[in-house]
Scaffold this motif. Structure first.
Motif, PDB file in Angstrom:
ATOM      1  N   ILE A 146       0.557  -1.260  -0.326  1.00  0.00           N
ATOM      2  CA  ILE A 146      -0.085  -0.121   0.054  1.00  0.00           C
ATOM      3  C   ILE A 146       1.124   1.346   0.133  1.00  0.00           C
ATOM      4  CG2 ILE A 146      -1.930   1.313   1.435  1.00  0.00           C
ATOM      5  CD1 ILE A 146      -2.727  -1.357   2.140  1.00  0.00           C
ATOM      6  N   LYS A 147       1.748   1.146   0.347  1.00  0.00           N
ATOM      7  CA  LYS A 147       2.893   2.685   0.870  1.00  0.00           C
ATOM      8  C   LYS A 147       3.496   2.441  -0.113  1.00  0.00           C
ATOM      9  CE  LYS A 147       5.928   4.987   3.969  1.00  0.00           C
ATOM     10  NZ  LYS A 147       6.761   5.142   4.837  1.00  0.00           N
ATOM     11  N   LEU A 148       3.852   1.564  -1.633  1.00  0.00           N
ATOM     12  CA  LEU A 148       4.497   1.382  -2.466  1.00  0.00           C
ATOM     13  C   LEU A 148       3.939   2.232  -3.295  1.00  0.00           C
ATOM     14  CD1 LEU A 148       6.675  -1.808  -2.130  1.00  0.00           C
ATOM     15  CD2 LEU A 148       8.125  -0.004  -2.562  1.00  0.00           C
ATOM     16  N   ASN A 149       2.773   1.810  -3.734  1.00  0.00           N
ATOM     17  CA  ASN A 149       1.493   2.073  -4.460  1.00  0.00           C
ATOM     18  C   ASN A 149       1.740   3.614  -4.238  1.00  0.00           C
ATOM     19  OD1 ASN A 149      -0.434   1.739  -6.512  1.00  0.00           O
ATOM     20  ND2 ASN A 149      -1.810   2.560  -4.830  1.00  0.00           N
ATOM     21  N   LYS A 150       1.372   3.961  -2.677  1.00  0.00           N
ATOM     22  CA  LYS A 150       1.331   5.422  -2.599  1.00  0.00           C
ATOM     23  C   LYS A 150       1.782   6.121  -2.915  1.00  0.00           C
ATOM     24  CE  LYS A 150      -2.653   4.966   0.636  1.00  0.00           C
ATOM     25  NZ  LYS A 150      -2.812   5.528   2.850  1.00  0.00           N
ATOM     26  N   ARG A 151       3.540   6.049  -2.693  1.00  0.00           N
ATOM     27  CA  ARG A 151       4.321   6.546  -2.848  1.00  0.00           C
ATOM     28  C   ARG A 151       4.405   7.123  -3.892  1.00  0.00           C
ATOM     29  NH1 ARG A 151      10.563   4.843  -3.175  1.00  0.00           N
ATOM     30  NH2 ARG A 151      12.071   6.201  -2.503  1.00  0.00           N
ATOM     31  N   SER A 152       4.500   6.267  -5.383  1.00  0.00           N
ATOM     32  CA  SER A 152       5.001   6.698  -6.736  1.00  0.00           C
ATOM     33  C   SER A 152       2.983   7.170  -7.027  1.00  0.00           C
ATOM     34  CB  SER A 152       5.248   4.958  -7.111  1.00  0.00           C
ATOM     35  OG  SER A 152       3.934   4.634  -7.020  1.00  0.00           O
ATOM     36  N   ASP A 153       2.490   7.668  -6.675  1.00  0.00           N
ATOM     37  CA  ASP A 153       0.894   7.670  -7.501  1.00  0.00           C
ATOM     38  C   ASP A 153       0.677   6.562  -7.873  1.00  0.00           C
ATOM     39  OD1 ASP A 153       0.446  10.082  -5.500  1.00  0.00           O
ATOM     40  OD2 ASP A 153       1.976  11.438  -7.252  1.00  0.00           O
ATOM     41  N   GLY A 154       0.612   5.217  -7.750  1.00  0.00           N
ATOM     42  CA  GLY A 154      -0.182   4.642  -8.067  1.00  0.00           C
ATOM     43  C   GLY A 154       1.071   4.351  -9.901  1.00  0.00           C
ATOM     44  N   LYS A 155       1.825   4.661 -10.282  1.00  0.00           N
ATOM     45  CA  LYS A 155       2.759   4.982 -11.003  1.00  0.00           C
ATOM     46  C   LYS A 155       3.849   3.246 -11.280  1.00  0.00           C
ATOM     47  CE  LYS A 155       3.457   9.117 -12.340  1.00  0.00           C
ATOM     48  NZ  LYS A 155       2.703   9.810 -11.218  1.00  0.00           N
ATOM     49  N   THR A 156       3.681   2.786 -10.178  1.00  0.00           N
ATOM     50  CA  THR A 156       4.900   1.282 -10.074  1.00  0.00           C
ATOM     51  C   THR A 156       3.636   0.357 -10.290  1.00  0.00           C
ATOM     52  OG1 THR A 156       6.204   1.862  -7.990  1.00  0.00           O
ATOM     53  CG2 THR A 156       5.682  -0.222  -8.366  1.00  0.00           C
ATOM     54  N   LEU A 157       4.340  -0.459 -11.283  1.00  0.00           N
ATOM     55  CA  LEU A 157       3.281  -1.448 -11.526  1.00  0.00           C
ATOM     56  C   LEU A 157       3.688  -2.733 -10.869  1.00  0.00           C
ATOM     57  CD1 LEU A 157       2.088  -3.659 -13.500  1.00  0.00           C
ATOM     58  CD2 LEU A 157       3.972  -3.657 -14.913  1.00  0.00           C
ATOM     59  N   PHE A 158       2.664  -3.956 -10.769  1.00  0.00           N
ATOM     60  CA  PHE A 158       2.846  -5.141  -9.602  1.00  0.00           C
ATOM     61  C   PHE A 158       2.495  -6.177 -10.451  1.00  0.00           C
ATOM     62  CE2 PHE A 158       2.102  -1.534  -6.573  1.00  0.00           C
ATOM     63  CZ  PHE A 158       2.732  -1.967  -5.631  1.00  0.00           C
ATOM     64  N   LEU A 159       3.257  -7.126 -10.746  1.00  0.00           N
ATOM     65  CA  LEU A 159       2.960  -8.220 -11.272  1.00  0.00           C
ATOM     66  C   LEU A 159       2.376  -9.538  -9.923  1.00  0.00           C
ATOM     67  CD1 LEU A 159       6.222  -7.806 -14.037  1.00  0.00           C
ATOM     68  CD2 LEU A 159       3.921  -6.916 -14.192  1.00  0.00           C
ATOM     69  N   VAL A 160       1.617 -10.044 -10.131  1.00  0.00           N
ATOM     70  CA  VAL A 160       1.484 -10.657  -9.182  1.00  0.00           C
ATOM     71  C   VAL A 160       0.449 -12.063 -10.167  1.00  0.00           C
ATOM     72  CG1 VAL A 160       0.251  -8.366  -7.966  1.00  0.00           C
ATOM     73  CG2 VAL A 160      -1.382  -9.596  -9.067  1.00  0.00           C
ATOM     74  N   PRO A 161       0.179 -13.243  -8.991  1.00  0.00           N
ATOM     75  CA  PRO A 161       0.597 -14.457  -9.695  1.00  0.00           C
ATOM     76  C   PRO A 161      -1.943 -14.436  -9.738  1.00  0.00           C
ATOM     77  CG  PRO A 161       1.310 -14.740  -7.186  1.00  0.00           C
ATOM     78  CD  PRO A 161       1.535 -13.122  -7.868  1.00  0.00           C
ATOM     79  N   LEU A 162      -1.680 -14.937 -10.505  1.00  0.00           N
ATOM     80  CA  LEU A 162      -2.891 -15.385 -11.060  1.00  0.00           C
ATOM     81  C   LEU A 162      -4.228 -15.859  -9.707  1.00  0.00           C
ATOM     82  CD1 LEU A 162      -4.697 -15.203 -13.795  1.00  0.00           C
ATOM     83  CD2 LEU A 162      -4.616 -18.204 -13.813  1.00  0.00           C
ATOM     84  N   GLY A 163      -4.980 -14.745  -9.521  1.00  0.00           N
ATOM     85  CA  GLY A 163      -5.743 -14.986  -8.527  1.00  0.00           C
ATOM     86  C   GLY A 163      -5.550 -13.841  -7.098  1.00  0.00           C
ATOM     87  N   LEU A 164      -4.542 -12.653  -7.623  1.00  0.00           N
ATOM     88  CA  LEU A 164      -4.715 -12.252  -6.655  1.00  0.00           C
ATOM     89  C   LEU A 164      -4.626 -10.614  -7.168  1.00  0.00           C
ATOM     90  CD1 LEU A 164      -1.054 -13.201  -5.127  1.00  0.00           C
ATOM     91  CD2 LEU A 164      -3.652 -12.838  -3.713  1.00  0.00           C
ATOM     92  N   LYS A 165      -5.000 -10.403  -7.673  1.00  0.00           N
ATOM     93  CA  LYS A 165      -5.547  -8.907  -8.642  1.00  0.00           C
ATOM     94  C   LYS A 165      -6.467  -8.347  -8.169  1.00  0.00           C
ATOM     95  CE  LYS A 165      -6.856  -5.541 -12.558  1.00  0.00           C
ATOM     96  NZ  LYS A 165      -6.412  -5.527 -14.162  1.00  0.00           N
TER      97      LYS A 165
END
Length: 334
Positions: A146-165
C-alpha cells in the motif's frame, strides 16, 4: 468441470495446475497436512530454541544515494528475507516487499523481525515494478505494498500471480497485472516471466490455493536472473532450464525448512537449494529467505549458513557456487 461450475474464476481445464477450486503443484499436488501436529510437537519440544540474548546478525546500510541515481550498473541489494532490490538496465525491481516488523496479519503477534529492513520504503529509489511470488504473510505484506503504491502515485506496476489482482484492487492498488505460469511480459526493456514453483497459497481460513504461486525470471538483453521466492525441490527447475537455458544469477530460498516431514514439499533445505542451482545451471547464486524472521519454522536462524557450507562440501562444489549476503549488502550483477 466447466468454468461455470468452478469456484476458481480463472479455471482453465487445459492447464494441469488449474483446478475448479484453485491451483495445484505439478509434481506434489497436496500439502502433507499436519499443521496442528507440528504445533503440538513444537510445544512439547520447546521449539524453536533461541540463543540466549537473541539473534545477532550484521546489518549494512545501503548507499541510498547511489541506488537512487544508478541507471547504468546492474545491482542487487538484499533488504531482508525475500525482499531484493534489483536494478537491471536502469529498471528498478522489488521482489516480495516486506518492510513491517512482523510477518503476520496483526502487528502484535506472529513471526517477528530479528533484523530491521535494510532500507525504509522512503529510502528506496523509485520502483518501476514490484513482483509478488505468493500471498503468504512473509512474502506479501499489505502495509508495504500500500505504501509503495501511494509513494509512486500508482505508477509502480505490480506483477502478481493469477488470482491476486482482486486482493490488490480492494486496497486501491489498480496498476496490477496477473500472470499464469509461463506467461511473459515486457516492461521498460526487461522481460518478466512467471514460472512454476512447488508451494501453495493461503491468506485466510477460506482461500487455500485459490491464488497461484511461483517464481520470477527477469531477462535484460542476454542476462537472466531468477527469483524463486518459496519452493520445495521439484522437477520444475529442470523444466525452467529446458525452456530458458542457463541462468546467470539465481536467488534461491535456503531457510525455514524444519521439520522435514512437514516442510519438505514447500521449503527447500540448503542441499535441495543447491540442487535447484545446479538444475538451473546458474553461474552464480545467493541464498535468501533466511535470517530475518524468527518463529517461522523449527531450525535455528543460525542453521542455514552451517547447513549450506556442509552441502557445498558434500557436493564437492566451490563455496562461491551458492553464497549468502549480509542484510543490506549490494552486489553488482554484471
Amino acid at each position: 468441470f466447466g468454468a461455470c461450475a468452478s469456484k476458481n474464476p480463472n479455471f482453465n481445464g487445459a492447464r494441469s495446475h488449474h483446478t475448479p477450486e484453485g491451483f495445484q503443484n505439478l509434481y506434489a499436488a497436496k500439502h502433507p497436512g499436519g499443521f496442528w501436529k507440528w504445533k503440538r510437537d513444537q510445544w512439547r519440544e520447546g521449539l524453536p530454541k533461541k540463543p540466549d540474548g537473541g539473534y545477532k546478525f550484521p546489518l549494512l546500510k545501503p548507499d541510498a544515494n547511489f541506488l537512487a541515481s544508478n541507471r547504468a550498473e546492474s545491482t542487487m541489494t538484499w533488504i531482508g528475507h525475500a525482499t531484493l532490490l534489483l536494478q537491471m538496465k536502469g529498471v528498478n525491481i522489488l521482489t516480495d516487499p516486506h518492510f513491517s516488523g512482523r510477518a503476520s496479519p496483526v502487528d502484535f503477534a506472529g513471526p517477528k523481525r530479528v533484523v530491521p529492513a535494510a532500507m525504509s520504503i522512503d529510502e528506496l529509489p523509485p520502483i518501476d515494478v514490484v513482483v509478488i511470488s505468493h500471498n503468504h504473510y512473509d512474502h506479501l505484506d499489505a502495509a508495504s505494498v500500500i505504501k509503495l503504491n501511494k509513494r509512486s502515485d500508482g505508477k509502480t506496476l505490480f506483477l502478481v500471480p493469477l488470482g491476486l489482482k482482486k486482493w490488490f484492487n480492494a486496497r486501491k492498488i489498480e496498476n496490477v497485472v496477473e500472470m499464469d505460469w509461463w506467461d511473459e511480459r515486457n516492461e521498460l526493456g526487461v522481460k518478466f516471466a512467471f514460472t512454476p514453483m512447488q508451494h501453495w497459497s493461503k491468506r485466510t481460513l477460506w482461500d487455500t490455493n485459490q491464488a497461484l504461486w511461483g517464481g520470477w525470471l527477469f531477462r535484460a538483453e542476454n542476462f537472466k536472473f531468477i527469483f524463486i521466492g518459496d519452493s520445495g525441490y521439484s522437477k520444475d527447475f529442470a523444466e525452467i532450464y529446458r525452456r530458458y537455458g542457463a541462468m546467470d544469477f539465481a536467488a534461491v530460498p535456503v531457510g525455514h525448512y524444519e521439520p522435514r516431514w512437514f516442510m519438505k514439499m514447500q521449503h527447500a533445505n540448503p542441499p535441495e537449494a543447491l540442487q535447484m542451482v545446479q538444475d538451473l545451471h546458474a553461474t552464480q547464486a545467493i541464498g535468501v529467505h533466511w535470517g530475518t524472521f524468527d518463529d517461522l519454522t523449527d531450525e535455528s536462524l543460525y542453521d542455514p549458513p552451517k547447513s549450506l557450507a556442509a552441502a557445498l562440501t558434500d557436493a564437492k562444489q566451490p563455496l562461491d557456487k551458492l553464497t549468502l549476503m549480509t542484510h543490506g549488502e549490494t552486489r553488482k550483477l554484471a
